[in-house]
Enzyme design. Sequence first.
Site, mmCIF file in Angstrom:
data_model
loop_
_atom_site.group_PDB
_atom_site.id
_atom_site.type_symbol
_atom_site.label_atom_id
_atom_site.label_comp_id
_atom_site.label_asym_id
_atom_site.label_seq_id
_atom_site.Cartn_x
_atom_site.Cartn_y
_atom_site.Cartn_z
ATOM 1 N N ASP A 179 0.858 -1.181 0.000
ATOM 2 C CA ASP A 179 0.000 0.000 0.000
ATOM 3 C C ASP A 179 0.899 1.237 0.000
ATOM 4 O O ASP A 179 2.051 1.166 0.431
ATOM 5 C CB ASP A 179 -0.909 0.007 1.228
ATOM 6 C CG ASP A 179 -2.162 0.858 1.029
ATOM 7 O OD1 ASP A 179 -3.233 0.278 0.742
ATOM 8 O OD2 ASP A 179 -2.077 2.099 1.147
ATOM 9 N N ASP A 227 4.217 3.574 -3.754
ATOM 10 C CA ASP A 227 3.245 4.361 -4.508
ATOM 11 C C ASP A 227 3.291 3.869 -5.953
ATOM 12 O O ASP A 227 4.281 4.091 -6.659
ATOM 13 C CB ASP A 227 3.593 5.842 -4.423
ATOM 14 C CG ASP A 227 2.524 6.731 -5.031
ATOM 15 O OD1 ASP A 227 1.706 6.216 -5.826
ATOM 16 O OD2 ASP A 227 2.522 7.941 -4.733
ATOM 17 N N ASN A 253 -5.252 -4.989 -7.011
ATOM 18 C CA ASN A 253 -6.436 -4.333 -6.464
ATOM 19 C C ASN A 253 -6.326 -2.814 -6.397
ATOM 20 O O ASN A 253 -7.338 -2.121 -6.464
ATOM 21 C CB ASN A 253 -6.708 -4.883 -5.053
ATOM 22 C CG ASN A 253 -7.669 -4.017 -4.284
ATOM 23 O OD1 ASN A 253 -8.870 -4.003 -4.554
ATOM 24 N ND2 ASN A 253 -7.152 -3.262 -3.321
ATOM 25 N N TYR A 298 -11.076 6.295 -15.097
ATOM 26 C CA TYR A 298 -11.356 5.035 -14.397
ATOM 27 C C TYR A 298 -11.930 3.994 -15.362
ATOM 28 O O TYR A 298 -11.505 2.834 -15.380
ATOM 29 C CB TYR A 298 -12.337 5.309 -13.256
ATOM 30 C CG TYR A 298 -12.535 4.168 -12.294
ATOM 31 C CD1 TYR A 298 -11.683 3.993 -11.205
ATOM 32 C CD2 TYR A 298 -13.574 3.272 -12.459
ATOM 33 C CE1 TYR A 298 -11.873 2.954 -10.306
ATOM 34 C CE2 TYR A 298 -13.770 2.227 -11.570
ATOM 35 C CZ TYR A 298 -12.920 2.071 -10.493
ATOM 36 O OH TYR A 298 -13.118 1.031 -9.611
ATOM 37 N N LYS A 358 -10.125 0.469 -16.398
ATOM 38 C CA LYS A 358 -10.725 -0.838 -16.125
ATOM 39 C C LYS A 358 -10.959 -1.618 -17.412
ATOM 40 O O LYS A 358 -10.780 -2.843 -17.446
ATOM 41 C CB LYS A 358 -12.036 -0.671 -15.356
ATOM 42 C CG LYS A 358 -11.861 -0.174 -13.929
ATOM 43 C CD LYS A 358 -10.982 -1.100 -13.079
ATOM 44 C CE LYS A 358 -10.969 -0.683 -11.614
ATOM 45 N NZ LYS A 358 -10.054 -1.517 -10.800
#
Length: 259
Positions: free
Chosen positions: A48, A69, A89, A154, A158
């Site tokens: 993360d 990052d 994810n 986004y 995706k």
Amino acid sequence: MTTEFPDPSTGFADLSGSTALVTGAGSGIGFACAKRLAAAGCLVHVLDHDERAATAAANEVDGRTHVLDLREDSGVTRLPTEVDILVNNAGIQHVAPIQEFPTDVFTQIQQVMVTAPFLLMRHCLPHMYERKWGRIVNISSVHGVRASAGKSAYVAAKHALEGLNKVAALEGGPHGVTSNCVEPGYVRTPLLEGQLAAQARENGIPEHEVADRVFLRHSAIKRLIEPDEVATVVGWLCGPGSDYLTGASIPIDGAWTAR
């Protein structure tokens, strides 16, 4: 690699001896996936950008902390290569019409949600191929097959991730490696909560009406998805009974895409 069928007392497949890497694992879906895989016996590498969140999550699952990052690709090569299960994810969001969308933000979203998964696959696949077993699970979205106004970056990312997933499945199949996408609708996560104000402005409604009037408008099941529900599907994809399922996109969207 062989896996045992789930222990009926836990519902988890036995993945003991396997190593997983989960990105964006400090909270939300990523943290739920880390917990699910750890419960199945995996050593989980928690990645993360938030050091505090990554450390707390890794401590809870008795895993390993990696602070990175993913908007910067230079750190990927420092991550472990002995990874049997890769869960891509990590994601970021920004809502604005195309003509107002910052170009640098558009680029960053592609970096985190398309380029980083590619780099991580490239980094981890040699080990999976050597073992003749591996699992790649890409957390896509209903926006991998549908579009929403204001989410150009986004939706583009995706859709691209869905394509990358299919190529990974074709190349990995002969080596015992599967690659699948999971496509949730709106999940109760910090990323979703961060969209409330922007969606309220975009649609001219109060924030407290966003969930019902925007997020759940197309869903037959009128509630948000819980991260654990997504993690359950991820866990199944990594266990027995899913060896022949690859290159697929599994919707968890309350029948949104059934329309």
